[in-house]
Enzyme design. Sequence first.
Site, PDB file in Angstrom:
ATOM      1  N   GLU A 154       0.846  -0.979   0.335  1.00 11.98           N
ATOM      2  CA  GLU A 154       0.189   0.227   0.274  1.00 11.98           C
ATOM      3  C   GLU A 154       1.173   1.196   0.128  1.00 11.98           C
ATOM      4  O   GLU A 154       0.570   1.868   1.136  1.00 11.98           O
ATOM      5  CB  GLU A 154      -0.506  -0.280   1.589  1.00 11.98           C
ATOM      6  CG  GLU A 154      -1.850  -0.853   1.249  1.00 11.98           C
ATOM      7  CD  GLU A 154      -2.990  -1.745   2.140  1.00 11.98           C
ATOM      8  OE1 GLU A 154      -3.025  -0.248   2.793  1.00 11.98           O
ATOM      9  OE2 GLU A 154      -3.623  -2.818   2.554  1.00 11.98           O
ATOM     10  N   ASN A 161       1.957  -4.960  -3.279  1.00  8.35           N
ATOM     11  CA  ASN A 161       0.268  -5.435  -2.738  1.00  8.35           C
ATOM     12  C   ASN A 161      -0.090  -4.126  -2.084  1.00  8.35           C
ATOM     13  O   ASN A 161       0.485  -3.345  -1.913  1.00  8.35           O
ATOM     14  CB  ASN A 161       0.434  -6.305  -1.911  1.00  8.35           C
ATOM     15  CG  ASN A 161      -0.584  -6.866  -1.466  1.00  8.35           C
ATOM     16  OD1 ASN A 161      -1.439  -8.023  -2.472  1.00  8.35           O
ATOM     17  ND2 ASN A 161      -1.795  -6.987   0.099  1.00  8.35           N
ATOM     18  N   HIS A 178     -10.705  -6.205  -1.885  1.00  9.18           N
ATOM     19  CA  HIS A 178     -12.105  -5.911  -0.957  1.00  9.18           C
ATOM     20  C   HIS A 178     -13.062  -4.819  -1.710  1.00  9.18           C
ATOM     21  O   HIS A 178     -12.797  -3.459  -2.492  1.00  9.18           O
ATOM     22  CB  HIS A 178     -11.581  -4.352  -0.204  1.00  9.18           C
ATOM     23  CG  HIS A 178     -10.423  -5.160   0.774  1.00  9.18           C
ATOM     24  ND1 HIS A 178     -10.508  -6.443   1.554  1.00  9.18           N
ATOM     25  CD2 HIS A 178      -8.591  -4.903   0.588  1.00  9.18           C
ATOM     26  CE1 HIS A 178      -8.780  -7.099   2.032  1.00  9.18           C
ATOM     27  NE2 HIS A 178      -7.917  -5.881   2.317  1.00  9.18           N
ATOM     28  N   GLU A 210      -6.227 -10.283  -1.137  1.00  9.29           N
ATOM     29  CA  GLU A 210      -6.896 -10.003   0.114  1.00  9.29           C
ATOM     30  C   GLU A 210      -8.836 -10.068  -0.325  1.00  9.29           C
ATOM     31  O   GLU A 210      -9.557  -9.075   0.107  1.00  9.29           O
ATOM     32  CB  GLU A 210      -6.638  -8.815   0.569  1.00  9.29           C
ATOM     33  CG  GLU A 210      -5.302  -8.924   1.158  1.00  9.29           C
ATOM     34  CD  GLU A 210      -5.166  -7.542   2.079  1.00  9.29           C
ATOM     35  OE1 GLU A 210      -5.353  -7.053   2.323  1.00  9.29           O
ATOM     36  OE2 GLU A 210      -2.978  -7.530   2.106  1.00  9.29           O
ATOM     37  N   ASP A 235     -12.277 -10.633  -0.558  1.00 11.16           N
ATOM     38  CA  ASP A 235     -13.610 -10.095   0.311  1.00 11.16           C
ATOM     39  C   ASP A 235     -14.526  -9.506  -0.728  1.00 11.16           C
ATOM     40  O   ASP A 235     -14.089  -8.104  -1.209  1.00 11.16           O
ATOM     41  CB  ASP A 235     -13.240  -9.447   1.873  1.00 11.16           C
ATOM     42  CG  ASP A 235     -12.399  -8.149   1.847  1.00 11.16           C
ATOM     43  OD1 ASP A 235     -12.646  -7.962   1.766  1.00 11.16           O
ATOM     44  OD2 ASP A 235     -12.185  -8.734   3.107  1.00 11.16           O
TER      45      ASP A 235
HETATM   46  O1  G2I Z   1      -7.234  -3.572   6.715  1.00 11.54           O
HETATM   47  C1  G2I Z   1      -7.838  -4.741   5.233  1.00 11.54           C
HETATM   48  C2  G2I Z   1      -6.451  -5.638   5.479  1.00 11.54           C
HETATM   49  C3  G2I Z   1      -5.819  -4.677   4.120  1.00 11.54           C
HETATM   50  N1  G2I Z   1      -4.497  -4.902   3.940  1.00 11.54           N
HETATM   51  C4  G2I Z   1      -3.750  -5.165   4.237  1.00 11.54           C
HETATM   52  C5  G2I Z   1      -4.035  -6.071   5.563  1.00 11.54           C
HETATM   53  O2  G2I Z   1      -3.201  -6.174   6.379  1.00 11.54           O
HETATM   54  C6  G2I Z   1      -5.057  -5.715   5.977  1.00 11.54           C
HETATM   55  O3  G2I Z   1      -5.812  -6.397   7.036  1.00 11.54           O
HETATM   56  C7  G2I Z   1      -5.997  -5.472   8.514  1.00 11.54           C
HETATM   57  C8  G2I Z   1      -6.314  -6.939   8.939  1.00 11.54           C
HETATM   58  O4  G2I Z   1      -7.555  -7.752   8.758  1.00 11.54           O
HETATM   59  C9  G2I Z   1      -7.143  -6.537  10.814  1.00 11.54           C
HETATM   60  O5  G2I Z   1      -7.469  -7.271  11.193  1.00 11.54           O
HETATM   61  O6  G2I Z   1      -4.928  -5.068   9.194  1.00 11.54           O
HETATM   62  C10 G2I Z   1      -5.922  -4.605   9.949  1.00 11.54           C
HETATM   63  C11 G2I Z   1      -4.691  -4.183  10.488  1.00 11.54           C
HETATM   64  O7  G2I Z   1      -3.217  -4.308  10.756  1.00 11.54           O
HETATM   65  C12 G2I Z   1      -6.002  -5.959  10.810  1.00 11.54           C
HETATM   66  O8  G2I Z   1      -7.099  -4.953  11.912  1.00 11.54           O
HETATM   67  C13 G2I Z   1      -5.883  -5.137  13.445  1.00 11.54           C
HETATM   68  C14 G2I Z   1      -6.167  -3.674  14.380  1.00 11.54           C
HETATM   69  O9  G2I Z   1      -5.894  -2.679  13.976  1.00 11.54           O
HETATM   70  C15 G2I Z   1      -6.035  -3.985  15.691  1.00 11.54           C
HETATM   71  O10 G2I Z   1      -5.902  -3.177  16.790  1.00 11.54           O
HETATM   72  C16 G2I Z   1      -5.588  -6.010  16.277  1.00 11.54           C
HETATM   73  O11 G2I Z   1      -4.679  -5.878  17.139  1.00 11.54           O
HETATM   74  O12 G2I Z   1      -6.492  -6.361  14.362  1.00 11.54           O
HETATM   75  C17 G2I Z   1      -5.291  -6.646  15.200  1.00 11.54           C
HETATM   76  C18 G2I Z   1      -5.423  -7.727  15.802  1.00 11.54           C
HETATM   77  O13 G2I Z   1      -6.905  -8.321  15.647  1.00 11.54           O
END
Ligand code: G2I
Length: 453
Positions: free
Chosen positions: A160, A202, A238, A265, A267
């Site tokens: 990103e 990515n 997404h 990714e 969805d």
């Molecule tokens: O935002 C959706 C995706 C966009 N592209 C990059 C991906 O890496 C991203 O994935 C999301 C995860 O699905 C979430 O699960 O990235 C977020 C940020 O890293 C993730 O959220 C984080 C929360 O921000 C945190 O507060 C939490 O501790 O998930 C963590 C684990 O549950």
Amino acid sequence: MSLLQRSRSLLLASAVAGVVVASGFALVGTAEAATTLGASAAQTGRYYGAAIAAGRLGDGTYTGILNREFNSVTPENEMKWDATEPSQGRFTYTNGDRILNQGIAMGAKVRGHALLWHQQEPGWAQSMSGSALRSAMINHVTQVATHYKGKIYAWDVVNEAFADGGSGARRDSNLQRTGNDWIEAAFRAARAADPAAKLCYNDYNTDGVNAKSTGIYNMVRDFKSRGVPIDCVGFQSHLGTSIAGDYQANLQRFADLGVDVQITELDVAQGGNQANIYATVTRACLAVARCTGITVWGIRDSDSWRTGENPLLFDNSGNKKAAYTSVLNALNAGGTSSPSPSISTPPSPSTSTSPQPGGGCTATVSLNSWTGGFVASVKVTAGAALNGWTVTVALPSGSTVTSTWSATNSGTTGSVGFRNVSYNGQVAAGGSTEFGFQGTGAGPTATPVCTAG
Ligand code: G2I
């Protein structure tokens, strides 16, 4: 397996081996409908993966679907910078390793996500800048890629880094402010640390020809022209309730630059079109020979980061949704075969054994060579079901194997035998598995011999 099923599988295996050698790719119809996403994707040489979370691996419904349906995994959060280097120079791999081991146990490909991203930087890095941040960033890439060396199918090296909107420009971040060459520096460090991993850029909002995807396209074209090591581009996808009409054409224009493309990714917001949009994405990947696989960003709707949008293939109870069926049907309709793509351009030579009488196995080699060294990726394809295999590779004189992954080698020079390891010896009829090795000198040019048993 009936005789009829077995001969169909043999026919498919022979057909795939034949077209890989002859032309690199060709249309492949599936001989029989597979009943899971991974098995169906594998029929055209692709993977179908899911992002998974270490914290959910104790949930039997979740792991039941995971083990049954998918042949690739991506850590949803566990390999990000904040997770792997919470304080500078102190690396924690416990949860990342859990994802890796889950993937290995499944015989799945593991996508590494993500070495560098302006989000999820650990606090200590957020407060850094300039040359201190540049060297911390390169050290991070080097350390993490080295820890997982030989185990990762593809790394999202940089995630990103482009801005949304019409500029087609880089996004501002403390990483970007270390100098515009930060992305290529990261790719070079990743290649040096793990020469066998495919290295991907990515991003999201790149699902069609638009200013952002064109900015990335121009970067990839520049990297390829200057020899910056990049092997693949990830399209997060997404998606909402519609999909760009030029989704497939956009994948194809990147593939035409000489990189693999992957849906990383996926969805899709639930609504009238969800099943259709999933099918459209599936067909687009199948139609692009260098689209090597698709990853959905979670398993059940309740596992998704898009709370309330129900964007995945399984409902909260783990039941298959209509979108699941439309994906499986699209996969079973077949597409271009996805060759084990090489990571050099022009495509490096592949060699193959002929299918052996009695339903043994065949092996194809894809080489990435440079002056003084090479990485060989070997695909082993079963005729009849395999319970163990050995691939014998003749190395030119002066060449030496220096490391091997997903196999064990006997000897390092001359005629080298590569034997399966515990998790990839059993291969279903018509199925395939991969191993690789790295060496000094020139790579193999002679035909490898695959022996079952
Ligand atoms: O935002 C959706 C995706 C966009 N592209 C990059 C991906 O890496 C991203 O994935 C999301 C995860 O699905 C979430 O699960 O990235 C977020 C940020 O890293 C993730 O959220 C984080 C929360 O921000 C945190 O507060 C939490 O501790 O998930 C963590 C684990 O549950």
